[in-house]
Write a protein that holds these residues in place. Structure first.
Motif, PDB file in Angstrom:
ATOM      1  N   SER A 105       0.834  -1.197   0.000  1.00 18.47           N
ATOM      2  CA  SER A 105       0.000   0.000   0.000  1.00 18.47           C
ATOM      3  C   SER A 105       0.871   1.249   0.000  1.00 18.47           C
ATOM      4  O   SER A 105       2.070   1.198   0.293  1.00 18.47           O
ATOM      5  CB  SER A 105      -0.909   0.010   1.227  1.00 18.47           C
ATOM      6  OG  SER A 105      -0.122   0.175   2.407  1.00 18.47           O
TER       7      SER A 105
ATOM      8  N   ALA B  35      -1.566  -4.156  -0.673  1.00 12.05           N
ATOM      9  CA  ALA B  35      -2.124  -3.302  -1.733  1.00 12.05           C
ATOM     10  C   ALA B  35      -3.646  -3.382  -1.754  1.00 12.05           C
ATOM     11  O   ALA B  35      -4.338  -2.374  -1.940  1.00 12.05           O
ATOM     12  CB  ALA B  35      -1.554  -3.716  -3.085  1.00 12.05           C
TER      13      ALA B  35
ATOM     14  N   GLU C 297      -5.608  -1.124   0.713  1.00 15.39           N
ATOM     15  CA  GLU C 297      -5.817   0.280   0.352  1.00 15.39           C
ATOM     16  C   GLU C 297      -7.079   0.469  -0.482  1.00 15.39           C
ATOM     17  O   GLU C 297      -7.688   1.540  -0.464  1.00 15.39           O
ATOM     18  CB  GLU C 297      -4.602   0.818  -0.396  1.00 15.39           C
ATOM     19  CG  GLU C 297      -4.697   2.294  -0.724  1.00 15.39           C
ATOM     20  CD  GLU C 297      -3.367   2.898  -1.136  1.00 15.39           C
ATOM     21  OE1 GLU C 297      -3.377   3.956  -1.782  1.00 15.39           O
ATOM     22  OE2 GLU C 297      -2.301   2.301  -0.830  1.00 15.39           O
TER      23      GLU C 297
END
Length: 294
Positions: free
Chosen positions: A53, A104, A107
């Motif tokens: 993220s 990731a 997010e």
């Protein structure tokens, strides 16, 4: 004879391979960035890193010794994962099928509905090596062609967006050896589904324009008006960092010989050569700050 460097009033800076390799800064990169700050040169970090993220990447850079500012008035860090989040929001997509790392994906989860009864409405792919298996790629394919179990009952066949963080063919691993990037897997899904992926990170024009708009809105007082050649982009990949949108927007394109750079990259067939080459980010900063200012 090389084209003289224009007056540069703002810089878009790649991270992996340019400022650091793995968790190790490139030579004198921390000092060079500090010198840019001291000289009041506007810049933004532009990263295609999609294994983590934006917040995790910011923490990692800080642990290496880099200063990264983030507040409501001035966001320095712009990532392809952040661009995915904005794109999902813009398109009103609520249940993507993610081929992303846990960090990731976190997010982007605020945009997603965690409800198995809701059909997948998109596929999002970044660098997620553990998910690049036949099973996961085949599920993504089925979603894209309306053959997944969550979509088969629908009487209407919808065009499902394929959204990719970027399409780099390869990356450099922490050990200095090249490894496959997400690009080949994006291409495989495009080929099988007949769809064209929307690239939201570098080198898309949308991504660069978004960052430039932020620079212009926050730092017009520095005299930057976004003219051709006034904004530079520096990176280690002549295609993924310096291609497409960087060319279309007339940015001054600087290729560094660190990270994934290999001799001859600057003259690869079918790619526009960079405007300038430097041994490293720090060497560019040395040259840039030593040049006379109009």
């Amino acid at each position: 004879m090389p084209t003289p460097r224009p007056v540069i009033r703002a810089i878009l800076i790649d991270l992996s391979g340019t400022l650091h390799i793995g968790n190790t800064p490139t030579p004198r990169a921390i000092e060079a960035l500090q010198r840019l700050r001291k000289a009041a040169v506007p810049f933004r970090f532009c990263s295609n890193t999609s294994k983590e993220s934006t917040a995790a990447l910011r923490r990692r850079l800080t642990s290496m010794g880099f200063e990264v500012k983030s507040d409501s008035n001035k966001e320095e860090m712009w990532t392809s994962i952040g661009a995915v989040h904005r794109r999902l929001e813009d398109m009103g997509l609520k249940r993507p099928y993610f081929l992303l790392s846990d960090s990731a994906r976190e997010e982007c989860l605020s945009m997603a509905e965690n409800n198995a009864k809701i059909p997948y409405d998109s596929v999002v792919i970044g660098l997620a090596p553990s998910l690049f298996t036949y099973e996961h790629l085949n599920t993504a394919f089925r979603v894209l062609v309306n053959e997944h179990e969550t979509r088969r009952s629908s009487s209407s066949k919808t065009v499902i967006p394929l959204i990719a963080t970027h399409k780099a063919k390869y990356i450099e691993s922490a050990d200095g050896v090249l490894s496959l990037g997400p690009g080949p897997f994006v291409t495989a899904l495009e080929n099988a589904s007949g769809l064209q992926a929307e690239i939201v990170g570098k080198p898309s024009r949308r991504f660069f324009q978004m960052v430039i708009d932020n620079l212009q809105s926050e730092e017009l007082e520095h005299g930057m008006n976004g003219g051709v050649g006034e904004i530079a982009v520096i990176g280690d990949d002549v295609e993924a960092d310096l291609g497409e949108g960087a060319i279309e927007l007339g940015l001054w394109r600087i290729l560094v010989k660190t990270g994934k750079y290999r001799p001859g990259d600057e003259s690869r067939p079918g790619l526009k050569p960079p405007d300038e080459m430097c041994e490293s980010f720090a060497v560019f900063v040395d040259s840039f700050l030593a040049a006379p200012v109009d």
